[in-house]
Scaffold this motif. Structure first.
Motif, PDB file in Angstrom:
ATOM      1  N   LYS A 129       0.572   8.654   3.876  1.00 37.59           N
ATOM      2  CA  LYS A 129       1.284   8.955   5.445  1.00 37.59           C
ATOM      3  C   LYS A 129       2.815   9.523   4.853  1.00 37.59           C
ATOM      4  CE  LYS A 129       1.153   4.912   7.235  1.00 37.59           C
ATOM      5  NZ  LYS A 129       1.182   3.713   8.062  1.00 37.59           N
ATOM      6  N   VAL A 159      -8.166  -1.571   4.845  1.00 40.04           N
ATOM      7  CA  VAL A 159      -7.390  -0.730   4.429  1.00 40.04           C
ATOM      8  C   VAL A 159      -6.364  -0.936   3.298  1.00 40.04           C
ATOM      9  CG1 VAL A 159      -5.388   1.109   4.676  1.00 40.04           C
ATOM     10  CG2 VAL A 159      -7.431   0.757   6.428  1.00 40.04           C
ATOM     11  N   LEU A 202      -9.638   6.439   1.912  1.00 35.77           N
ATOM     12  CA  LEU A 202      -9.275   5.069   2.012  1.00 35.77           C
ATOM     13  C   LEU A 202     -10.579   4.314   2.075  1.00 35.77           C
ATOM     14  CD1 LEU A 202      -6.284   5.293   4.331  1.00 35.77           C
ATOM     15  CD2 LEU A 202      -6.234   4.469   2.008  1.00 35.77           C
ATOM     16  N   TYR A 213      -2.290   3.558   1.669  1.00 36.60           N
ATOM     17  CA  TYR A 213      -2.224   4.203   2.990  1.00 36.60           C
ATOM     18  C   TYR A 213      -0.721   4.534   3.343  1.00 36.60           C
ATOM     19  CZ  TYR A 213      -2.883   4.508   8.174  1.00 36.60           C
ATOM     20  OH  TYR A 213      -2.731   4.944   9.344  1.00 36.60           O
ATOM     21  N   ASP A 214       0.165   3.691   2.926  1.00 35.87           N
ATOM     22  CA  ASP A 214       1.602   3.970   3.015  1.00 35.87           C
ATOM     23  C   ASP A 214       1.741   5.574   2.271  1.00 35.87           C
ATOM     24  OD1 ASP A 214       1.773   2.174   4.910  1.00 35.87           O
ATOM     25  OD2 ASP A 214       3.066   0.733   3.464  1.00 35.87           O
ATOM     26  N   ARG A 237      -8.247  11.600   5.205  1.00 36.38           N
ATOM     27  CA  ARG A 237      -7.541  10.335   4.860  1.00 36.38           C
ATOM     28  C   ARG A 237      -8.402   9.097   5.021  1.00 36.38           C
ATOM     29  NH1 ARG A 237      -2.182   9.466   8.052  1.00 36.38           N
ATOM     30  NH2 ARG A 237      -3.575   9.075   9.873  1.00 36.38           N
ATOM     31  N   SER A 249      -3.270  -1.102   1.659  1.00 37.54           N
ATOM     32  CA  SER A 249      -1.964  -1.026   2.242  1.00 37.54           C
ATOM     33  C   SER A 249      -1.152   0.100   1.653  1.00 37.54           C
ATOM     34  CB  SER A 249      -1.340  -2.362   2.632  1.00 37.54           C
ATOM     35  OG  SER A 249      -0.191  -1.957   3.072  1.00 37.54           O
TER      36      SER A 249
END
Length: 191
Positions: free
Chosen positions: A75, A66, A35, A71-72, A31, A68
């Protein structure tokens, strides 16, 4: 120069991720690596054209800047519709590895975008994840906004452009163009 920062586009994010994965042998990467590569390609595009590849809010986090929303999504912290679209092409393995399960194509990316992503993947092919993270720690926009907080601090667009040596009048023009473009897109979506 074109309009920058007009809003997150999930299709472009998915396709950009797919291009990076197309340059791996295993179709799997961490990950953090994903990123960092997306950020590095985005930054290069901003520097060369004034446009990001993936228009996403940037936060200064422990391991560097990052994207954002990206990334969310990785996740699993996004709207179900968004996660469904993402999961058609990618899955998270063991919490930190991302695997491409189907190729998303490049319909929403320009030839420049695709070339920049491929060049970035090749440039950092032999760089390990920790070194990629350390590289992004050297960027002025990161150093200016890293506050040691787990939640991170948002890096404003004008600070990112300033770190890329844009002059104040250029920054103002780019941000004004982006605002106008975003308003036009909003009107078009309402039709």
């Amino acid at each position: 120069m074109c309009a920058v920062f007009v809003g997150f586009d999930l299709d472009r994010c998915i396709e950009a991720t797919g291009v990076l994965f197309s340059e791996t042998e295993t179709q799997i990467m961490s990950r953090m690596r994903l990123l960092k590569l997306l950020y590095l390609a985005n930054r290069k595009s901003l520097q060369e054209t004034g446009d990001p590849i993936v228009d996403d809010d940037v936060f200064a986090m422990k391991n560097g800047p990052v994207l954002s929303q990206t990334y969310d999504i990785i996740k699993g912290c996004a709207e179900e519709k968004t996660l469904t679209a993402w999961r058609k092409h990618f899955k998270v393995v063991d919490g930190v590895q991302v695997q491409m399960v189907s190729t998303p194509g490049t319909d929403n990316l320009s030839d420049y975008d695709t070339r920049t992503l491929i060049e970035t993947a090749h440039q950092y092919r032999d760089t390990d994840d920790e070194d990629l993270s350390e590289l992004t720690h050297t960027f002025a926009e990161y150093r200016r906004h890293w506050n040691g907080s787990q939640s991170g601090e948002r890096i404003p667009e004008d600070d990112l452009l300033k770190a890329l040596d844009y002059q104040p009048n250029q920054i103002q023009m780019l941000l004004e163009e982006a605002k106008i473009y975003a308003q036009e897109q909003k009107v078009l979506q309402c039709r």
